[in-house]
Scaffold this active site. Structure first.
Site, PDB file in Angstrom:
ATOM      1  CD  GLU A 206     -28.114 -28.323  56.821  1.00 14.01           C
ATOM      2  OE1 GLU A 206     -29.076 -28.835  56.219  1.00 14.01           O
ATOM      3  OE2 GLU A 206     -27.710 -28.701  57.943  1.00 14.01           O
TER       4      GLU A 206
ATOM      5  CD  GLU B 213     -20.670 -33.185  55.295  1.00  9.70           C
ATOM      6  OE1 GLU B 213     -21.193 -32.416  56.100  1.00  9.70           O
ATOM      7  OE2 GLU B 213     -19.467 -33.523  55.368  1.00  9.70           O
TER       8      GLU B 213
ATOM      9  CG  ASP C 151     -13.606 -26.897  50.663  1.00 10.47           C
ATOM     10  OD1 ASP C 151     -14.396 -26.148  51.262  1.00 10.47           O
ATOM     11  OD2 ASP C 151     -12.369 -26.837  50.814  1.00 10.47           O
TER      12      ASP C 151
ATOM     13  CG  ASP D 125     -15.757 -29.998  61.607  1.00 15.16           C
ATOM     14  OD1 ASP D 125     -15.937 -31.059  62.212  1.00 15.16           O
ATOM     15  OD2 ASP D 125     -16.033 -29.848  60.399  1.00 15.16           O
TER      16      ASP D 125
ATOM     17  CG  ASP E  99     -21.632 -28.258  70.677  1.00 12.81           C
ATOM     18  OD1 ASP E  99     -21.054 -27.911  69.620  1.00 12.81           O
ATOM     19  OD2 ASP E  99     -21.328 -29.295  71.298  1.00 12.81           O
TER      20      ASP E  99
ATOM     21  CB  THR F 275     -27.861 -31.419  63.950  1.00 11.17           C
ATOM     22  OG1 THR F 275     -26.870 -31.059  64.920  1.00 11.17           O
ATOM     23  CG2 THR F 275     -28.495 -30.177  63.350  1.00 11.17           C
ATOM     24  CE  LYS F 276     -24.236 -39.519  64.240  1.00 12.12           C
ATOM     25  NZ  LYS F 276     -23.583 -40.259  63.176  1.00 12.12           N
TER      26      LYS F 276
ATOM     27  CD  GLU G 163     -29.233 -28.872  68.525  1.00 10.31           C
ATOM     28  OE1 GLU G 163     -29.654 -29.206  67.401  1.00 10.31           O
ATOM     29  OE2 GLU G 163     -29.705 -27.929  69.177  1.00 10.31           O
TER      30      GLU G 163
HETATM   31  C1  LIG Z   1     -19.288 -31.161  63.327  1.00 10.71           C
HETATM   32  S1  LIG Z   1     -20.058 -31.723  61.884  1.00 10.71           S
HETATM   33  C2  LIG Z   1     -21.753 -31.178  62.037  1.00 10.71           C
HETATM   34  C3  LIG Z   1     -22.663 -31.895  61.083  1.00 10.71           C
HETATM   35  C4  LIG Z   1     -24.155 -31.497  61.148  1.00 10.71           C
HETATM   36  N1  LIG Z   1     -24.356 -30.119  60.744  1.00 10.71           N
HETATM   37  C5  LIG Z   1     -24.688 -31.733  62.540  1.00 10.71           C
HETATM   38  O1  LIG Z   1     -24.961 -30.737  63.239  1.00 10.71           O
HETATM   39  O2  LIG Z   1     -24.857 -32.903  62.925  1.00 10.71           O
HETATM   40  C6  LIG Z   1     -19.421 -30.580  60.663  1.00 10.71           C
HETATM   41  C7  LIG Z   1     -19.623 -31.092  59.257  1.00 10.71           C
HETATM   42  O3  LIG Z   1     -19.184 -30.110  58.331  1.00 10.71           O
HETATM   43  C8  LIG Z   1     -18.530 -30.752  57.257  1.00 10.71           C
HETATM   44  N2  LIG Z   1     -17.632 -29.745  56.663  1.00 10.71           N
HETATM   45  C9  LIG Z   1     -16.620 -29.109  57.276  1.00 10.71           C
HETATM   46  N3  LIG Z   1     -16.043 -28.226  56.458  1.00 10.71           N
HETATM   47  C10 LIG Z   1     -16.711 -28.305  55.273  1.00 10.71           C
HETATM   48  C11 LIG Z   1     -16.561 -27.651  54.046  1.00 10.71           C
HETATM   49  N4  LIG Z   1     -15.611 -26.727  53.848  1.00 10.71           N
HETATM   50  N5  LIG Z   1     -17.404 -27.965  53.041  1.00 10.71           N
HETATM   51  C12 LIG Z   1     -18.372 -28.907  53.222  1.00 10.71           C
HETATM   52  N6  LIG Z   1     -18.555 -29.574  54.390  1.00 10.71           N
HETATM   53  C13 LIG Z   1     -17.736 -29.277  55.392  1.00 10.71           C
HETATM   54  C14 LIG Z   1     -17.827 -31.933  57.887  1.00 10.71           C
HETATM   55  O4  LIG Z   1     -17.557 -32.960  56.962  1.00 10.71           O
HETATM   56  C15 LIG Z   1     -18.849 -32.355  58.943  1.00 10.71           C
HETATM   57  O5  LIG Z   1     -19.749 -33.323  58.438  1.00 10.71           O
END
Ligand SMILES: C[S@@+](CC[C@H](N)C(=O)[O-])C[C@H]1O[C@@H](n2cnc3c(N)ncnc32)[C@H](O)[C@@H]1O
Length: 234
Positions: free
Chosen positions: A65, A90, A117, A140, A176, A213-214, A216
């Protein structure tokens, strides 16, 4: 400014990242989890291929994930699917601390965590053909046009994901943000290595097993429609 295939720009020679590291300090409990639990659940940063036997005491289908946020979806799926191994990736440390605490509190041991990353992590660490599934929930959305290049779903990264998956593996995306959903479909349609499992060739029903998810829940509060997309590695 030209963007090289490496993701570097000519001007700054810095990679384009799909995230901005938010501040946000670890709570005392999260810091404690990092100190006490990371040595068990964590995958330290290296640039060599992973040997999964170093982390899991059994061989099982492996799901990754990407961008799990606070990890609520990660531990719930791992609990629901005890016959599979999971790796969560993450960059946001407080989220990693949150997940570590949840794994410990719920006695879950089929998850390991990489705090880095996901793009170089996939390039450097995931052996070809090794994954049974990849799940990317609510990445994101980068809504501004000038930021679209920061979206994690891009042809190059999708190639990388395809390389890492076994045939028959499932890539599950959810968002979303309708313009991002359309972008995802466009990128996925141009990949010959994936077939869309949607009967209508676009979106799929949200599988009942996918936890909310949060992020979502935030989207739903704003009235956004949620799109799930399921692709099979052919
Ligand atoms: C908008 S949040 C969604 C988090 C979770 N999946 C949710 O639905 O609540 C996107 C997450 O992806 C992580 N993220 C973005 N690019 C990433 C990358 N290249 N590698 C690891 N994590 C990443 C960000 O830190 C963030 O926590």
């Amino acid at each position: 400014m030209n963007v090289h295939p490496t993701g570097m720009t000519e001007k700054h020679q810095r990679p384009i990242r799909s995230f901005v590291l938010r501040g946000g300090r670890l709570t005392a409990a999260q810091q404690n989890a990092m100190d006490e639990l990371w040595p068990h659940y964590g995958i330290e940063h290296h640039e060599t291929l992973l040997d999964f036997d170093d982390y899991f005491d059994r061989r099982a289908d492996l799901i990754v994930e990407i961008g799990f946020g606070n990890g609520e979806s990660t531990w719930r799926m791992a609990q629901q699917e005890p016959d599979r191994n999971f790796i969560g990736v993450e960059v946001h440390q407080p989220g990693v601390g949150h997940l570590l605490m949840a794994l410990d509190a719920n006695g879950i041991d089929n998850v390991r965590i990489a705090c880095e990353d996901a793009v170089p992590f996939f390039q450097q660490r995931i052996p070809a053909g090794s994954l049974a599934g990849i799940r990317i929930y609510f990445p994101d959305p980068w809504p501004k046009k000038r930021h679209h290049k920061r979206r994690i779903i891009q042809p190059e990264f999708v190639n990388q994901l395809a390389r890492s998956m076994a045939k028959g593996g499932i890539l599950h995306l959810a968002t979303d943000w309708q313009p991002y959903a359309e972008h995802m479909l466009e990128v996925m349609q141009s990949s010959p290595e994936f077939g869309n499992l949607s009967p209508t060739g676009d979106y799929s029903e949200r599988p009942k097993w996918r936890p909310y998810t949060k992020y979502e829940q935030r989207g739903v509060r704003f009235g956004h429609e949620v799109r799930d997309m399921l692709f099979e590695r052919t």
